[in-house]
Write a protein that holds these residues in place. Structure first.
Motif, short mmCIF file in Angstrom:
data_model
loop_
_atom_site.label_atom_id
_atom_site.label_comp_id
_atom_site.label_asym_id
_atom_site.label_seq_id
_atom_site.Cartn_x
_atom_site.Cartn_y
_atom_site.Cartn_z
N LYS A 35 25.93 37.85 44.29
CA LYS A 35 24.73 37.05 43.81
C LYS A 35 25.41 36.14 42.70
O LYS A 35 26.32 36.45 42.07
CB LYS A 35 24.01 38.17 43.08
N LYS A 36 24.99 34.88 42.41
CA LYS A 36 25.19 33.87 41.52
C LYS A 36 25.31 34.75 39.99
O LYS A 36 24.42 35.42 39.83
CB LYS A 36 24.30 32.88 41.43
N GLY A 37 26.39 34.42 39.40
CA GLY A 37 26.51 35.04 38.03
C GLY A 37 27.20 36.32 38.08
O GLY A 37 27.41 36.94 37.10
N THR A 38 27.65 36.95 39.01
CA THR A 38 28.53 38.30 39.28
C THR A 38 29.65 38.10 38.58
O THR A 38 30.34 36.84 38.88
CB THR A 38 28.28 38.71 40.78
N GLY A 39 30.17 38.92 37.66
CA GLY A 39 31.56 38.92 37.13
C GLY A 39 32.73 38.70 38.11
O GLY A 39 32.62 39.57 39.12
N ILE A 40 33.66 38.13 37.80
CA ILE A 40 34.94 37.91 38.39
C ILE A 40 36.03 38.47 37.66
O ILE A 40 36.20 37.92 36.66
CB ILE A 40 35.19 36.59 38.99
N ASN A 41 36.82 39.45 37.96
CA ASN A 41 37.83 40.02 37.42
C ASN A 41 39.05 39.54 37.83
O ASN A 41 39.27 39.51 38.99
CB ASN A 41 37.72 41.37 37.43
N SER A 42 40.24 39.44 36.93
CA SER A 42 41.46 38.98 37.40
C SER A 42 42.03 40.11 38.19
O SER A 42 41.88 41.30 37.83
CB SER A 42 42.30 38.62 36.33
N SER A 43 42.59 40.09 39.44
CA SER A 43 43.20 41.15 40.24
C SER A 43 44.56 41.41 39.61
O SER A 43 45.22 42.39 40.00
CB SER A 43 43.33 40.68 41.53
N VAL A 44 45.16 40.61 38.69
CA VAL A 44 46.54 40.82 38.14
C VAL A 44 46.47 40.41 36.63
O VAL A 44 45.52 39.92 36.10
CB VAL A 44 47.55 40.13 38.81
N SER A 45 47.46 41.25 36.00
CA SER A 45 47.84 40.69 34.59
C SER A 45 48.62 39.58 34.74
O SER A 45 49.48 39.45 35.62
CB SER A 45 48.46 41.81 33.98
N GLY A 46 48.28 38.48 33.97
CA GLY A 46 48.97 37.34 34.11
C GLY A 46 48.82 36.13 33.07
O GLY A 46 48.12 36.50 32.21
N PHE A 47 49.13 35.13 33.47
CA PHE A 47 49.09 33.93 32.48
C PHE A 47 48.17 32.59 33.20
O PHE A 47 48.33 32.43 34.17
CB PHE A 47 50.40 33.33 32.20
N VAL A 48 47.13 32.23 32.36
CA VAL A 48 46.21 31.23 33.01
C VAL A 48 47.15 29.98 32.91
O VAL A 48 47.05 29.54 32.01
CB VAL A 48 45.00 31.54 32.14
N LEU A 49 47.42 29.58 34.21
CA LEU A 49 47.94 28.03 34.25
C LEU A 49 46.85 27.18 34.07
O LEU A 49 47.26 26.14 33.31
CB LEU A 49 48.59 27.97 35.53
N TYR A 50 45.71 27.37 34.47
CA TYR A 50 44.44 26.33 34.55
C TYR A 50 43.31 27.00 34.57
O TYR A 50 43.28 27.89 35.49
CB TYR A 50 44.63 25.19 35.82
#
Ligand SMILES: [Zn+2]
Length: 144
Positions: A35-50
């Motif tokens: 559903k629109k608005g469902t949370g998205i989690n990072s699947s790894v620890s890391g650095f956001v390039l963009y």
């Protein structure tokens, strides 16, 4: 599993490298429907390039994780992280939406994993098979 609450029934296990796939020719990731608005989690620890917005991907996040792998999350409704920040595994980075070329389609997360170190042994005779040295099949990781 980067989409909160999603299971193997929310994606097609054969969607990686699906052909034909419009301008991209092959589908270099997996689409996880929610559903629109469902949370998205990072699947790894890391650095956001963009974290930002650009044409076909819409609102998207690129995260550099372990093993020089870049994780691409696209078509988000909202971004919940910013460029040049660190995220932990399971940090919320955005929500599911239809931005970019997903407009008019059911809301989903497009998730790709790219390796910056080419895995030449992954090349095969599929359409654009040489690109498989850079695009890993994210479905193999969702199952873990
Ligand atoms: Zn997709």
């Amino acid at each position: 599993m980067p989409v909160q609450g999603a299971t193997k029934y929310d994606y097609n296990s054969k969607s990686f490298w699906f052909y034909p796939w419009g301008k991209s020719v092959t589908h270099k990731g997996v689409d996880i429907f929610a559903k629109k608005g469902t949370g998205i989690n990072s699947s790894v620890s890391g650095f956001v390039l963009y974290a930002g917005e650009i044409g076909f991907g819409g609102k998207f996040v690129l995260i550099l994780g372990p093993k020089w792998r870049v994780h691409y999350y696209a078509h988000m409704h909202e971004l919940k992280t910013s460029s040049f920040s660190f995220v932990n595994r399971n940090s919320t980075i955005g929500t599911v939406g239809t931005s970019g070329n997903a407009s008019g389609k059911p809301p989903h997360l497009h998730y790709s994993i790219l390796t910056m170190i080419p895995y030449v042994w992954k090349i095969d005779s599929d359409k654009q098979g040489w690109k498989k040295m850079f695009y890993l099949n994210p479905i193999e990781y969702l199952k873990k």
